[in-house]
Scaffold this active site. Structure first.
Site, short mmCIF file in Angstrom:
data_model
loop_
_atom_site.label_atom_id
_atom_site.label_comp_id
_atom_site.label_asym_id
_atom_site.label_seq_id
_atom_site.Cartn_x
_atom_site.Cartn_y
_atom_site.Cartn_z
N LYS A 35 -55.55 39.56 9.55
CA LYS A 35 -56.06 38.24 9.95
C LYS A 35 -55.51 37.87 11.33
O LYS A 35 -54.58 38.52 11.83
CB LYS A 35 -55.67 37.21 8.91
N ARG A 130 -51.02 25.43 -2.14
CA ARG A 130 -51.93 25.48 -1.00
C ARG A 130 -53.30 25.81 -1.58
O ARG A 130 -54.05 24.93 -1.93
CB ARG A 130 -51.42 26.52 0.01
N TYR A 255 -37.30 24.50 37.13
CA TYR A 255 -37.62 23.10 36.83
C TYR A 255 -36.47 22.43 36.06
O TYR A 255 -35.91 23.02 35.14
CB TYR A 255 -38.88 23.02 35.98
N MET A 303 -44.96 28.27 33.94
CA MET A 303 -46.26 28.75 33.46
C MET A 303 -46.45 30.25 33.69
O MET A 303 -46.95 30.97 32.83
CB MET A 303 -47.38 27.96 34.13
C1 PLP Z 1 -51.09 36.27 5.55
C2 PLP Z 1 -51.11 36.62 4.14
C3 PLP Z 1 -50.38 37.72 3.68
C4 PLP Z 1 -49.45 38.52 4.56
O1 PLP Z 1 -48.24 37.85 4.68
P1 PLP Z 1 -47.01 38.46 5.51
O2 PLP Z 1 -45.93 37.47 5.32
O3 PLP Z 1 -47.45 38.53 6.93
O4 PLP Z 1 -46.73 39.78 4.94
C5 PLP Z 1 -50.50 38.05 2.34
N1 PLP Z 1 -51.28 37.33 1.50
C6 PLP Z 1 -51.98 36.26 1.92
C7 PLP Z 1 -52.80 35.51 0.96
C8 PLP Z 1 -51.92 35.86 3.25
O5 PLP Z 1 -52.62 34.80 3.66
#
Ligand code: PLP
Length: 364
Positions: A35, A130, A255, A303
């Site tokens: 993802k 969640r 800065y 930046m």
């Molecule tokens: C992102 C995600 C994972 C992976 O989690 P990590 O901590 O990056 O290993 C696994 N299961 C779900 C449902 C997720 O959303």
């Protein structure tokens, strides 16, 4: 010449980290979680390194289409399921397995005209609060799905809130096992932290779901460093020194004059700033590698530039390589977790935030 900054993706590290997960879960299949554009690495860039996974898990339909376009014929799982009814057509067309976490998603399935049965992962909210059905509603959701002609196979999943910390997973494990005890179907429980830290979760998983560990960041830093887990960095962010400056004791840098030299010193100005994804909040002293030698950030991140101390590396000068995280040319490693810790965040956030303007190469 383009601006001298470059991110490098390391397929050998991805492959190694995937193997590390298999070592922790030899009997489980592995969803490689890709993802967020493979945690900022780029789906197309990580695909070769991760292609020995059993499936790819993600949550954006467009990313699923990209994985199919790479030629992947195996399983793809949508971790949040569909967002609207017409997504189900795409699931059929692209052969996507999808999570079902709420009644509305069951309604959509019940209403859809489909010829091929859907493969779904029914998600339980075992304490994360969640996504997912509560333990009290889980079995009736399962029964409802099981009665639908549109559904071919139901797997069972949950997600841990504390697999990386002291609270652990015992309560969530107990809840999931109790509620699903006599239900058929494959189980998927373990993110990276659970896969590496909790053998009981791994034993209960037909599929593990590692994300962060594939990319070489520790799921429980600072309790364990990535190197302690045997993980290799999958991304290096490096830039070059574009100016060198000698300053006197008492002179300030950048800065807000945040850094003041207590002795005469040499500074290198590096072609990387917060517009490249390097966190602006990094304090004085944040570690960097200059020509593969550990040194530190001095002065505020701007930046397009940061300033680093060249005192430990007298031979460094114009054009020297500065590694912001990852592996330097001499093999030295600066873990992304260490930089993230200095910034008060996690490796996850830094890798996902690599900016669009940074050119990326894939190492051989
Ligand atoms: C992102 C995600 C994972 C992976 O989690 P990590 O901590 O990056 O290993 C696994 N299961 C779900 C449902 C997720 O959303």
């Amino acid at each position: 010449m383009p601006r001298p900054i470059l991110a490098t993706i390391h397929p050998a590290a991805l492959q190694h980290n995937l193997a590390r997960n298999r070592l922790a879960a030899p009997d489980a299949k592995v969803w490689a979680v890709v993802k967020a554009n493979a945690y900022g690495h780029g789906i197309e860039r990580v695909f070769e390194g991760l292609r020995s996974a059993d499936g790819f898990a993600l949550l954006d339909l467009d990313e699923a289409r990209r994985v199919r376009e790479l030629g992947w014929r195996g399983p793809i799982l949508l971790l949040e399921g569909v967002f609207e009814a017409r997504d189900l057509e795409l699931c059929s067309r692209l052969d996507l397995w999808h999570t079902v976490h709420c009644d509305e998603q069951i309604d959509m399935l019940a209403a859809c005209k489909t010829h091929v049965g859907h493969r779904v992962f029914l998600k339980m909210n075992s304490g994360m609060n969640r996504l997912g059905f509560t333990p009290a509603c889980y079995r009736s959701a399962w029964a409802r799905l099981n009665a639908l002609p549109q559904v071919d196979e139901i797997s069972l999943m949950t997600h841990f809130s504390d697999a990386d910390g002291g609270q652990g997973i015992a309560a969530q494990m107990a809840c999931f096992s109790e509620v699903t005890r006599d239900l058929p179907g494959e189980r998927s429980l373990s993110n990276s932290a659970a896969s590496l830290r909790h053998a009981d979760a791994v034993r209960a998983s037909d599929w593990i779901r590692p994300g962060i560990s594939l990319y070489g960041s520790s799921p429980d830093h600072p309790e364990h460093w990535a190197s302690e887990w045997g993980l290799w960095p999958a991304m290096t962010l490096a830039a070059k020194i574009i100016a060198v400056r000698d300053i006197a004791a008492g002179a300030s840098v950048g800065y807000g004059s945040r850094f003041v030299a207590d002795a005469p010193m040499r500074l290198g100005v590096v072609a990387c700033g917060y517009a490249d994804g390097y966190p602006r909040v990094c304090p004085n002293g944040t570690p960097v590698l200059v020509a593969g030698v550990r040194s530190r950030l001095v002065g505020r991140v701007s930046m397009d530039m940061v300033t680093v101390d060249l005192t430990p590396v007298p031979e460094a000068g114009m054009g020297s390589e500065v590694t912001l995280w990852g592996r330097a040319a001499n093999g030295a490693v600066l873990g992304i977790d260490e930089v993230a810790q200095a910034a008060g965040t996690l490796g996850y956030e830094l890798m996902c935030a690599l900016a669009q303007r940074v050119p990326v190469q894939v190492a051989d």
